[in-house]
Scaffold this active site. Structure first.
Site, PDB file in Angstrom:
ATOM      1  N   ASP A 347       0.836  -1.321   0.136  1.00 31.03           N
ATOM      2  CA  ASP A 347       0.087   0.030  -0.002  1.00 31.03           C
ATOM      3  C   ASP A 347       0.899   1.114  -0.040  1.00 31.03           C
ATOM      4  O   ASP A 347       1.828   1.417   0.708  1.00 31.03           O
ATOM      5  CB  ASP A 347      -0.908   0.093   1.059  1.00 31.03           C
ATOM      6  CG  ASP A 347      -1.819   1.246   1.362  1.00 31.03           C
ATOM      7  OD1 ASP A 347      -2.696   1.149   0.500  1.00 31.03           O
ATOM      8  OD2 ASP A 347      -1.698   1.961   2.254  1.00 31.03           O
ATOM      9  N   GLU A 376       1.534   0.396  -4.775  1.00 33.03           N
ATOM     10  CA  GLU A 376       1.082   1.576  -5.436  1.00 33.03           C
ATOM     11  C   GLU A 376       2.446   2.493  -5.602  1.00 33.03           C
ATOM     12  O   GLU A 376       2.846   2.899  -4.551  1.00 33.03           O
ATOM     13  CB  GLU A 376       0.035   2.159  -4.575  1.00 33.03           C
ATOM     14  CG  GLU A 376      -1.198   1.544  -4.571  1.00 33.03           C
ATOM     15  CD  GLU A 376      -2.251   2.078  -3.676  1.00 33.03           C
ATOM     16  OE1 GLU A 376      -3.273   2.400  -4.075  1.00 33.03           O
ATOM     17  OE2 GLU A 376      -1.865   2.108  -2.326  1.00 33.03           O
TER      18      GLU A 376
END
Length: 661
Positions: A347, A376
């Site tokens: 994340d 990400e």
């Protein structure tokens, strides 16, 4: 009689002698015992407890019989070793005993903490437990293995939340919302359709990606009979499975056993398990487990001392600091070894530094070369970490074992996730073709891509195509169906469905690593909600009636996946091969076509023609030579299609594939 030292003064002298006095100028000055083992060391004969707290004056170890309530039955003062390590060894078998640490800093006792290296915790994660981890292994665990994946783009990743898949009243699960419910076989939904694990197998994906499944704060595990939902991006205990998905969160060993059984069952079906990990921030700041051990150390700060917040969640961790880097690397290694995981999705990976991410990859690949690592490649805000050191998408070339999500392809396909009215290639936007081409080649350098016309990236950002995660939707923002509906209110339902199918047809025939959001194959809707992280089951659940209502859509997705798995030309492993074998042909407004030549990547088809028609009318496409149809509109002939030559009508809003043997 000689006057003695008053008792209270003697006590203060003794305390001052035992308390550690430290005065570090900055976090960089803290000792960093990188080689020291900080995990609990358990055996039936003795257990050694350790904690790193260089600024502590005293550290206590508290023992409990229960995971919640009651008083500690024993307290021990821990001994200071070198480099800020405090330890205590207890003789005997302490398996099943709950414990906490408590730190004294600047004359104040902080709250109790299970410690950041806790491997087992009781209800709500407040107390850790001594546990013989081997006792939690399911039968056959010693020989358990996930699928072999030589390159990440061999995987077809299916992102799901454990609760979503089985919580609907018609899911057919006897354990809705639980680890074991997710892998329950032979579950049936409305009109006898397959649900849960059988649905996943029927669809044909290779890996499930579980939204954060380590212990998080949001769910009160003592009140599971009340309505609660959360994605889990508020981590509490990083090395323990979340208790609300277990059958009994009060007993620390249960969640571990059931998580392992879930992984084992997926592996038995040839499906890999990827864990979504959130090391970029903690769910609490002031009283997080990190701050209850070494206040301030594990977080980034601005020069004025204020906490930085690139996560937009109140804090961000400092992966570049030695003991934070050590923790992240050892934590993912622990999950890979103890739980046999097949991959990790980071994340807000852009908050981490490149060195840490490369060390993570090196460590994990040494444990299991099949492990997939992606994240990400962005942040949610600014950070003190220099941009050139961040694990951002445009720095992916500096991380040769790691992949990043392609928002270029995502928004090129359907429009910006931040603007409801924004449209993309499939929904009628103009001048999006170069973004689609960029996604097709996996964000590599390809001489036929005009990078100035790509929506976000104005240069290639991968070394190899599999470093680009090809996707059009995920848990964040609108579902694909909802985005198409909100951005094209003028389109009828039939057109929306064709846009939906074409979106993931492009994903599944792109050279990157294919990724899809659970339920996309059923036209999943969250009733138009943008951010459902804490909304009700009625918004987040997979409604299994959708499968009965849209069998044509499900079969289309199923066939797309089968096509990708059968044809390695859609997942070439090197940029050199993509440049050599993939050539774009007709590229016009609303139309992209290309050919893959010479049995690329060992494919059984010598030459392949792919046409994406996003126009609302059929296109008369001229052909050179004779071809055989593989896919047209909703029909997948695969190897058995009719011969075509001269020209072919490509239906509106659809993909066509033809081949030459």
């Amino acid at each position: 009689m000689k006057q003695g030292i008053p008792f209270f003064l003697l006590t203060m002298i003794l305390i001052s002698c035992t308390e550690k006095k430290t005065n570090y100028a900055s976090y960089q000055d803290y000792p960093a015992p990188l080689q020291t083992e900080l995990w609990l060391d358990y055996s039936k004969e003795q257990t050694t407890f350790k904690i790193w707290s260089p600024t502590a004056q005293m550290v206590k170890l508290n023992l409990y019989k229960e995971s919640i309530g009651g008083e500690a039955f024993e307290h021990y003062e821990m001994s200071l070793e070198e480099s800020g390590i405090w330890s205590k060894q207890l003789k005997g078998d302490f398996s099943g005993t709950y414990y906490t640490y408590q730190i004294k800093v600047n004359g104040n006792w902080l709250e109790e903490t299970p410690g950041i290296y806790a491997q087992a915790v009781g209800v709500n994660g407040k107390r850790a437990m001594v546990l013989d981890l081997e006792s939690t292994n399911p039968q056959g665990w010693d020989t358990d293995k996930g699928p072999k994946t030589s390159y990440p783009n061999e995987a077809i990743i299916y992102e799901l939340h454990i609760r979503d898949l089985t919580i609907h009243p018609q899911s057919g699960s006897s354990k809705p919302g639980k680890y074991l419910g997710l892998v329950e076989d032979n579950t049936k939904g409305p009109h006898g359709i397959s649900t849960g694990l059988d649905h996943i197998k029927e669809l044909g994906i290779t890996h499930v990606h579980l939204l954060p499944t380590f212990d998080h704060y949001a769910i009160n595990e003592t009140k599971l009979d009340s309505a609660q939902f959360n994605w889990g991006y508020d981590p509490q205990n990083y090395n323990v499975p979340e208790g609300s998905f277990s059958s009994n969160p009060y007993k620390a060993e249960v969640r571990i056993k059931e998580f392992k059984q879930m992984v084992k069952t997926f592996h038995d079906q040839g499906i890999g398990v990827i864990l979504d990990v959130v090391y970029n921030h903690t769910g609490r700041t002031e009283n997080s487990n990190f701050n209850l051990e070494v206040p301030g150390y594990y977080y980034r700060h601005w020069e004025n001392g204020k906490l930085s917040d690139a996560s937009a969640c109140g804090n961000e961790t400092a992966s570049e600091l030695p003991m934070m880097r050590k923790f992240i690397i050892e934590s993912v290694a622990y999950w890979a070894k103890e739980y046999h995981l097949d991959g990790f999705r980071f994340d807000l990976m852009g908050i981490h530094d490149i060195t840490t991410m490369n060390e993570v990859a090196k460590t994990l690949k040494a444990i299991n070369p099949n492990i997939i690592i992606y994240g990400e490649g962005w942040t949610a805000g600014d950070s003190p970490l220099p941009i050139e050191q961040r694990a951002l998408k445009h720095n992916t070339q500096k991380m040769p074992e790691i992949s990043a999500f392609s928002d270029d392809l995502r928004d090129g396909l359907k429009g910006s996730v931040f603007e409801d009215a924004s449209t993309g290639f499939v929904s009628g936007a103009k001048d999006t073709e170069e973004s689609i081409k960029f996604g097709v080649v996996g964000a590599i350098h390809h001489p036929q891509v005009d990078y100035k016309a790509v929506n976000y990236s104005k240069a290639p950002w991968t070394n190899e195509p599999w470093q680009s995660i090809s996707y059009v939707s995920c848990h964040d923002n609108h579902t694909l169906y909802d985005k198409l509906k909100v951005s094209r209110p003028d389109a009828d339902e039939a057109a929306i469905i064709e846009m939906d199918k074409l979106s993931n047809a492009i994903v599944m025939t792109s050279q990157g690593t294919a990724f899809m959001h659970a339920g996309a194959e059923l036209l999943r809707t969250k009733k138009g909600e943008h951010n459902s992280y804490n909304l009700s089951d009625s918004i987040n659940q997979i409604n299994w009636n959708w499968k009965f209502e849209h069998p044509d859509v499900f079969n289309y997705y199923k066939n797309l996946i089968a096509l990708r798995k059968a044809h390695p030309a859609f997942r070439m492993v090197s940029a050199t091969d993509v440049v050599s074998y993939l050539t774009f042909a007709a590229v016009e407004n609303g139309l992209v076509s290309y050919q893959i030549a010479n049995n690329a990547n060992g494919d059984s088809w010598k030459n392949i023609l792919v046409i994406y028609n996003a126009r609302t009318k059929a296109v008369d496409y001229k052909l050179e030579g004779e071809w055989q149809l593989a896919v047209i509109d909703n029909t997948f002939y695969m190897d058995e299609g009719p011969k075509i030559s001269k020209s072919i009508k490509v239906p509106a809003i659809s993909m066509l594939i033809a081949f030459q043997k």
